[in-house]
Design a protein around this motif. Structure first.
Motif, PDB file in Angstrom:
ATOM      1  N   VAL A   1      34.609 -16.456   5.749  1.00 18.56           N
ATOM      2  CA  VAL A   1      33.576 -15.857   4.879  1.00 18.56           C
ATOM      3  C   VAL A   1      33.585 -16.564   3.519  1.00 18.56           C
ATOM      4  CG1 VAL A   1      32.955 -13.756   3.607  1.00 18.56           C
ATOM      5  CG2 VAL A   1      33.623 -13.615   6.016  1.00 18.56           C
ATOM      6  N   SER A   2      32.404 -16.912   3.045  1.00 15.24           N
ATOM      7  CA  SER A   2      32.271 -17.501   1.703  1.00 15.24           C
ATOM      8  C   SER A   2      31.138 -16.804   0.984  1.00 15.24           C
ATOM      9  CB  SER A   2      31.965 -19.001   1.790  1.00 15.24           C
ATOM     10  OG  SER A   2      33.038 -19.682   2.368  1.00 15.24           O
ATOM     11  N   LEU A   3      31.359 -16.426  -0.241  1.00 18.10           N
ATOM     12  CA  LEU A   3      30.271 -15.896  -1.069  1.00 18.10           C
ATOM     13  C   LEU A   3      30.732 -15.887  -2.513  1.00 18.10           C
ATOM     14  CD1 LEU A   3      30.601 -12.547  -1.990  1.00 18.10           C
ATOM     15  CD2 LEU A   3      30.612 -12.372   0.470  1.00 18.10           C
ATOM     16  N   SER A   4      29.772 -15.803  -3.409  1.00 16.98           N
ATOM     17  CA  SER A   4      30.161 -15.655  -4.818  1.00 16.98           C
ATOM     18  C   SER A   4      29.395 -14.478  -5.401  1.00 16.98           C
ATOM     19  CB  SER A   4      29.917 -16.950  -5.590  1.00 16.98           C
ATOM     20  OG  SER A   4      28.553 -17.238  -5.604  1.00 16.98           O
ATOM     21  N   ILE A   5      30.050 -13.793  -6.300  1.00 21.35           N
ATOM     22  CA  ILE A   5      29.477 -12.587  -6.898  1.00 21.35           C
ATOM     23  C   ILE A   5      29.412 -12.816  -8.402  1.00 21.35           C
ATOM     24  CG2 ILE A   5      29.757 -10.076  -7.179  1.00 21.35           C
ATOM     25  CD1 ILE A   5      31.670 -10.271  -4.650  1.00 21.35           C
ATOM     26  N   GLU A   6      28.228 -12.639  -8.952  1.00 16.42           N
ATOM     27  CA  GLU A   6      28.058 -12.895 -10.381  1.00 16.42           C
ATOM     28  C   GLU A   6      28.256 -11.605 -11.173  1.00 16.42           C
ATOM     29  OE1 GLU A   6      27.877 -15.933 -11.317  1.00 16.42           O
ATOM     30  OE2 GLU A   6      27.713 -16.547  -9.215  1.00 16.42           O
ATOM     31  N   LYS A   7      28.514 -11.774 -12.447  1.00 10.71           N
ATOM     32  CA  LYS A   7      28.726 -10.621 -13.321  1.00 10.71           C
ATOM     33  C   LYS A   7      27.469  -9.750 -13.352  1.00 10.71           C
ATOM     34  CE  LYS A   7      30.092  -9.376 -18.009  1.00 10.71           C
ATOM     35  NZ  LYS A   7      30.726  -8.160 -17.559  1.00 10.71           N
ATOM     36  N   GLY A   8      27.680  -8.450 -13.275  1.00  5.28           N
ATOM     37  CA  GLY A   8      26.574  -7.497 -13.387  1.00  5.28           C
ATOM     38  C   GLY A   8      25.861  -7.213 -12.083  1.00  5.28           C
ATOM     39  N   GLU A   9      26.364  -7.804 -10.993  1.00  5.29           N
ATOM     40  CA  GLU A   9      25.675  -7.564  -9.707  1.00  5.29           C
ATOM     41  C   GLU A   9      25.947  -6.136  -9.228  1.00  5.29           C
ATOM     42  OE1 GLU A   9      24.622 -10.543  -6.721  1.00  5.29           O
ATOM     43  OE2 GLU A   9      26.448 -11.553  -7.380  1.00  5.29           O
TER      44      GLU A   9
ATOM     45  N   ILE B   1      25.454  10.200  -7.139  1.00  4.34           N
ATOM     46  CA  ILE B   1      26.547   9.266  -7.460  1.00  4.34           C
ATOM     47  C   ILE B   1      26.004   7.847  -7.595  1.00  4.34           C
ATOM     48  CG2 ILE B   1      28.670   8.197  -6.505  1.00  4.34           C
ATOM     49  CD1 ILE B   1      29.182  10.958  -7.674  1.00  4.34           C
ATOM     50  N   LEU B   2      25.115   7.496  -6.670  1.00  3.16           N
ATOM     51  CA  LEU B   2      24.545   6.139  -6.721  1.00  3.16           C
ATOM     52  C   LEU B   2      23.707   5.949  -7.985  1.00  3.16           C
ATOM     53  CD1 LEU B   2      23.704   5.767  -2.946  1.00  3.16           C
ATOM     54  CD2 LEU B   2      25.275   4.313  -4.247  1.00  3.16           C
ATOM     55  N   ASP B   3      22.935   6.988  -8.330  1.00  2.87           N
ATOM     56  CA  ASP B   3      22.151   6.913  -9.578  1.00  2.87           C
ATOM     57  C   ASP B   3      23.078   6.703 -10.768  1.00  2.87           C
ATOM     58  OD1 ASP B   3      19.666   7.190  -8.428  1.00  2.87           O
ATOM     59  OD2 ASP B   3      19.669   9.390  -8.535  1.00  2.87           O
ATOM     60  N   LEU B   4      24.167   7.428 -10.745  1.00  2.56           N
ATOM     61  CA  LEU B   4      25.144   7.320 -11.838  1.00  2.56           C
ATOM     62  C   LEU B   4      25.697   5.884 -11.916  1.00  2.56           C
ATOM     63  CD1 LEU B   4      27.113   8.674 -13.929  1.00  2.56           C
ATOM     64  CD2 LEU B   4      28.640   9.063 -11.997  1.00  2.56           C
ATOM     65  N   MET B   5      26.010   5.338 -10.756  1.00  6.42           N
ATOM     66  CA  MET B   5      26.571   3.986 -10.735  1.00  6.42           C
ATOM     67  C   MET B   5      25.544   2.960 -11.203  1.00  6.42           C
ATOM     68  SD  MET B   5      28.904   3.790  -7.375  1.00  6.42           S
ATOM     69  CE  MET B   5      30.272   4.852  -7.079  1.00  6.42           C
ATOM     70  N   VAL B   6      24.323   3.151 -10.783  1.00  7.82           N
ATOM     71  CA  VAL B   6      23.248   2.245 -11.219  1.00  7.82           C
ATOM     72  C   VAL B   6      23.136   2.302 -12.750  1.00  7.82           C
ATOM     73  CG1 VAL B   6      20.737   1.858 -11.202  1.00  7.82           C
ATOM     74  CG2 VAL B   6      21.941   2.302  -9.070  1.00  7.82           C
ATOM     75  N   ASP B   7      23.145   3.533 -13.288  1.00  3.20           N
ATOM     76  CA  ASP B   7      23.063   3.695 -14.749  1.00  3.20           C
ATOM     77  C   ASP B   7      24.201   2.969 -15.459  1.00  3.20           C
ATOM     78  OD1 ASP B   7      20.845   5.184 -14.602  1.00  3.20           O
ATOM     79  OD2 ASP B   7      21.829   7.147 -14.908  1.00  3.20           O
ATOM     80  N   LEU B   8      25.393   3.183 -14.925  1.00  2.40           N
ATOM     81  CA  LEU B   8      26.566   2.589 -15.567  1.00  2.40           C
ATOM     82  C   LEU B   8      26.538   1.066 -15.447  1.00  2.40           C
ATOM     83  CD1 LEU B   8      29.184   5.191 -14.294  1.00  2.40           C
ATOM     84  CD2 LEU B   8      28.432   4.909 -16.654  1.00  2.40           C
ATOM     85  N   ASN B   9      26.039   0.598 -14.316  1.00  2.00           N
ATOM     86  CA  ASN B   9      25.910  -0.852 -14.102  1.00  2.00           C
ATOM     87  C   ASN B   9      24.961  -1.450 -15.135  1.00  2.00           C
ATOM     88  OD1 ASN B   9      23.747  -2.771 -12.387  1.00  2.00           O
ATOM     89  ND2 ASN B   9      25.890  -3.440 -12.321  1.00  2.00           N
ATOM     90  N   LYS B  10      23.871  -0.730 -15.342  1.00  5.31           N
ATOM     91  CA  LYS B  10      22.882  -1.242 -16.307  1.00  5.31           C
ATOM     92  C   LYS B  10      23.421  -1.152 -17.742  1.00  5.31           C
ATOM     93  CE  LYS B  10      18.691  -0.418 -13.676  1.00  5.31           C
ATOM     94  NZ  LYS B  10      17.657   0.557 -13.383  1.00  5.31           N
TER      95      LYS B  10
ATOM     96  N   HIS C   1      26.662  -0.804 -18.868  1.00  4.50           N
ATOM     97  CA  HIS C   1      27.881  -1.549 -19.226  1.00  4.50           C
ATOM     98  C   HIS C   1      27.903  -2.966 -18.661  1.00  4.50           C
ATOM     99  CE1 HIS C   1      29.704   2.093 -20.835  1.00  4.50           C
ATOM    100  NE2 HIS C   1      29.339   2.737 -19.721  1.00  4.50           N
ATOM    101  N   GLY C   2      26.995  -3.246 -17.738  1.00  2.00           N
ATOM    102  CA  GLY C   2      26.992  -4.579 -17.116  1.00  2.00           C
ATOM    103  C   GLY C   2      28.154  -4.769 -16.167  1.00  2.00           C
ATOM    104  N   THR C   3      28.741  -3.652 -15.717  1.00  2.00           N
ATOM    105  CA  THR C   3      29.889  -3.741 -14.797  1.00  2.00           C
ATOM    106  C   THR C   3      29.395  -4.157 -13.408  1.00  2.00           C
ATOM    107  OG1 THR C   3      30.809  -1.880 -15.995  1.00  2.00           O
ATOM    108  CG2 THR C   3      31.893  -2.471 -13.924  1.00  2.00           C
ATOM    109  N   THR C   4      30.131  -5.041 -12.790  1.00  2.00           N
ATOM    110  CA  THR C   4      29.786  -5.487 -11.438  1.00  2.00           C
ATOM    111  C   THR C   4      30.257  -4.443 -10.431  1.00  2.00           C
ATOM    112  OG1 THR C   4      30.240  -7.699 -12.247  1.00  2.00           O
ATOM    113  CG2 THR C   4      30.019  -7.451  -9.859  1.00  2.00           C
ATOM    114  N   PHE C   5      29.382  -4.074  -9.518  1.00  2.00           N
ATOM    115  CA  PHE C   5      29.741  -3.113  -8.456  1.00  2.00           C
ATOM    116  C   PHE C   5      29.614  -3.789  -7.101  1.00  2.00           C
ATOM    117  CE2 PHE C   5      29.014  -0.040 -11.764  1.00  2.00           C
ATOM    118  CZ  PHE C   5      29.763   1.081 -11.416  1.00  2.00           C
ATOM    119  N   VAL C   6      30.632  -3.619  -6.277  1.00  3.55           N
ATOM    120  CA  VAL C   6      30.538  -4.096  -4.891  1.00  3.55           C
ATOM    121  C   VAL C   6      30.905  -2.921  -3.983  1.00  3.55           C
ATOM    122  CG1 VAL C   6      31.463  -5.694  -3.167  1.00  3.55           C
ATOM    123  CG2 VAL C   6      31.122  -6.476  -5.512  1.00  3.55           C
TER     124      VAL C   6
END
Lengths: 410, 227
Positions: free
Chosen positions: B24-32, B180-189, B191-196
């Motif tokens: 498996v190969s992939l890259s994840i950018e900040k804020g994804e 919970i997902l709405d909350l995570m989306v908000d926090l992602n937007k 704080h710019g935290t990356t969520f996987v």
């Protein structure tokens, strides 16, 4: 660290009943330990005191030959010139009294019994021994008496009462048979079973004449305040007595080796018992910690996932087990101290249970405990540390698991 | 920010070798805000565990903010997880004897943050996830959704580079899951935290701005969507 302590404390209160049951196992172990240790200490200290007060004083001066054949108590090896010994010991910080000890056979009615007969100087004996304080019936000896004092158990065994006459058969210093017809002037009830059981006391002047001692005595008993650790004193006394060839001095410890060996053997036996008690407590704590760890494998996994070091998790469990140990130790020591206090204050009267049995300790009747702060403190510390140690294996097992396995653990 | 390069992971089950991930190969950018989806056994949780440094790859390399993880020892990996990664678990994994406040502040205690800062940040994040006034409640006194909010707050309080969430809505009803997902989306937007995420829940996939599909240990699609 504060977090780990908080976590440990909260986990302890999470399963309060389990915590208390486990702590109780340790507490009972400690209670037994303190109780038993205090009792043994009490018996040992009282025995030592009773040896000093009723049996041997702090030390005895004897001839080398008499000492070598001590069990036979041979009068022929008496100290010829006790005054010379007393002179040599002048200024040595010791109190002295003369005694002659010999073997005799008491005849009374149709029976007879071999006993140890101790001839004492009623004027000076009281400076060292406390026999006069233990006269249960009749009176103490006086110089010139044609009388004898008997230990209470001996009198009971023979069925003799105060005022009755007995005959003691023995041999004089030169080996000739001699019989002494004596009136029982008193009965002694000492706290030393050896004295109570098989010793008769007569005045020294009577023995001197009847046994043809001509001023010789078999021993000089000494008392000195340093008797608990007599080695240095004995050494200095030996140096003083070196001017008198063939004369030696032996401490009460050397003269009571039988007691010391029994006391040591009993202490060792008690230690085994104590180890067993602690093994039971250890199994309880290990089991509790094992349950605590396996119930929390997922929590452990989560904490490790969050980057908590394995060492810190181990410390959290150490604190938790230490908490159980601390609760158990506080309760155990508390109860142990109360039990010991009761035993120091009142003791247990074993006379009904033991009768005239000699169990090695020089204690008769009431057995009292003594305080042994080192053992109490040691038990407390050992309880806490042992509890902490018992948590290492279960927590280490959980920490050996992969974090992912911990997180999946059901 | 995260690079996964030709990673394989094999498990041995009895005599059988299971290839959980096959190159498996992939890259994840900040804020994804990314979801790894696939059926059971596809390798999504395995991949998440490897990215989270909870497990080691059989071969290949993973870089987290430029640091290769394969050469790190146990202590270094623990430090990396403590400083850079946050985790949200399917079954919340809160410590039952600790209050919501203590469960969240625990993450900062590990970092050695001072007391007053812990207090301030913990109250702040709990308010942010909607748990103001519930700080002293134990997990058992909270609903599933509230417990997962505590878990999200715990993951985010240390401001990690990456939050990994393994099936975060699996134990929640759909409304609570959505919250919970709405909350995570908000926090992602915010704080710019990356969520996987790893998931097989369509709702979670719908929320993701990037959806990586796995099947039999291989990436079958990598779809980026507009926010």
């Amino acid at each position: 660290m504060k977090f780990l302590i908080t976590l440990a404390w909260k986990n302890l209160s999470r399963y309060r009943r389990r915590t208390m049951i486990t702590a109780a196992a340790l507490a009972v172990g400690l209670l037994f330990f303190i109780f038993l240790d205090g009792w043994l200490q009490g018996a040992e200290r009282e025995s030592e005191r009773n040896i000093i007060w009723y049996e041997s004083g702090s030390a005895k001066v004897m001839t080398d030959e008499y000492l070598e054949d001590l069990k036979s108590m041979p009068l022929k090896y008496a100290i010829q010139d006790p005054a010379a010994v007393e002179q040599a010991l002048e200024g040595a910080g010791v109190t002295t009294t003369r005694r002659t000890v010999f073997a005799g056979e008491i005849f009374y009615g149709e029976g007879s019994l071999f006993v140890k007969v101790v001839a004492v100087d009623p004027q000076t004996d009281e400076k060292i021994y406390r026999l006069s304080e233990t006269v249960a019936e009749g009176r103490y000896l006086e110089s010139g008496d044609q009388g004898v004092l008997l230990g209470e158990w001996l009198a009971q065994d023979l069925g003799i009462e105060v005022g009755e006459e007995i005959t003691i058969r023995t041999r004089t210093r030169y080996g000739a048979f001699q019989t002494l017809d004596l009136i029982v002037v008193g009965v002694l009830n000492t706290p030393n079973p050896v004295v109570n059981k098989g010793t008769a006391f007569i005045p020294l002047d009577l023995a001197d004449e009847a046994l043809e001692m001509e001023g010789a005595v078999t021993e000089l008993t000494l008392y000195f305040p340093e008797w608990r650790d007599p080695e240095a004193k004995i050494q200095s006394l030996r140096e003083r007595l070196s001017v008198l060839p063939g004369i030696t001095v032996e401490s009460w410890k050397d003269l009571s080796r039988d007691f010391l060996m029994i006391a040591q053997a009993k202490s060792a036996g008690s230690s085994v018992l104590l180890i067993l008690v602690f093994i039971i407590a250890a199994v309880g704590i290990s089991n509790t910690m094992l349950m605590a760890v396996y119930e929390r494998v997922r929590e452990i996994g989560m904490m490790r996932a969050m980057g908590m070091k394995d060492g810190a998790i181990r410390v959290a469990f150490l604190f938790e087990a230490g908490g159980i140990g601390l609760i158990g130790a506080v309760i155990g020591v508390g109860l142990g101290v109360i039990a010991n206090w009761l035993m120091v204050r009142w003791g247990i009267d074993m006379s009904t249970l033991m009768g005239h049995m000699d169990i090695g300790y020089r204690v008769a009747g009431v057995f009292r405990s003594a305080w042994h702060p080192q053992a109490i403190a040691g038990g407390f510390v050992f309880g806490v540390i042992a509890a902490m140690l018992f948590s290492i294996i279960p927590s280490s097992r959980a920490l050996k698991m992969q974090i992912t396995d911990c997180l999946r653990y059901e | 920010m995260i690079r996964v390069e030709n990673v394989t992971k094999d498990y041995t089950v009895g005599q059988t070798v299971v290839h959980a991930l096959r190159g498996v190969s992939l890259s994840i950018e900040k804020g994804e805000f990314m979801s790894i989806a696939g059926p059971s056994g596809s390798g999504k949780t395995t991949l998440l565990n490897l990215i989270g440094c909870l497990d080691k790859a059989t071969s290949g390399e993973i870089y987290i903010v430029g640091e290769a993880v394969s050469s790190k020892n146990k202590k270094e990996l623990a430090l990396l997880r403590r400083q850079r990664l946050g985790f949200v678990f399917q079954s919340f994994n809160l410590i039952p004897v600790l209050s919501a406040y203590e469960n969240v502040s625990f993450a900062l205690s590990l970092l050695g943050t001072n007391g007053s800062e812990i207090k301030e940040r913990t109250h702040g994040i709990l308010e942010e996830v909607g748990l103001k006034g519930m700080e002293t409640r134990l997990p058992g006194e909270l609903s599933g959704g509230q417990q997962q909010r505590v878990a999200v707050a715990r993951a985010l309080i240390k401001e990690p580079d990456l939050v990994l969430a393994d099936e975060p809505t699996a134990n929640l009803d759909s409304d609570t899951g959505r919250e919970i997902l709405d909350l995570m989306v908000d926090l992602n937007k915010k704080h710019g935290t990356t969520f996987v995420f790893s998931t097989h829940d369509q709702m979670v996939m719908d929320y993701a701005r990037r959806l990586v599909r796995l099947h039999d240990g291989e990436i079958t699609s990598d779809e980026r969507r507009g926010s």
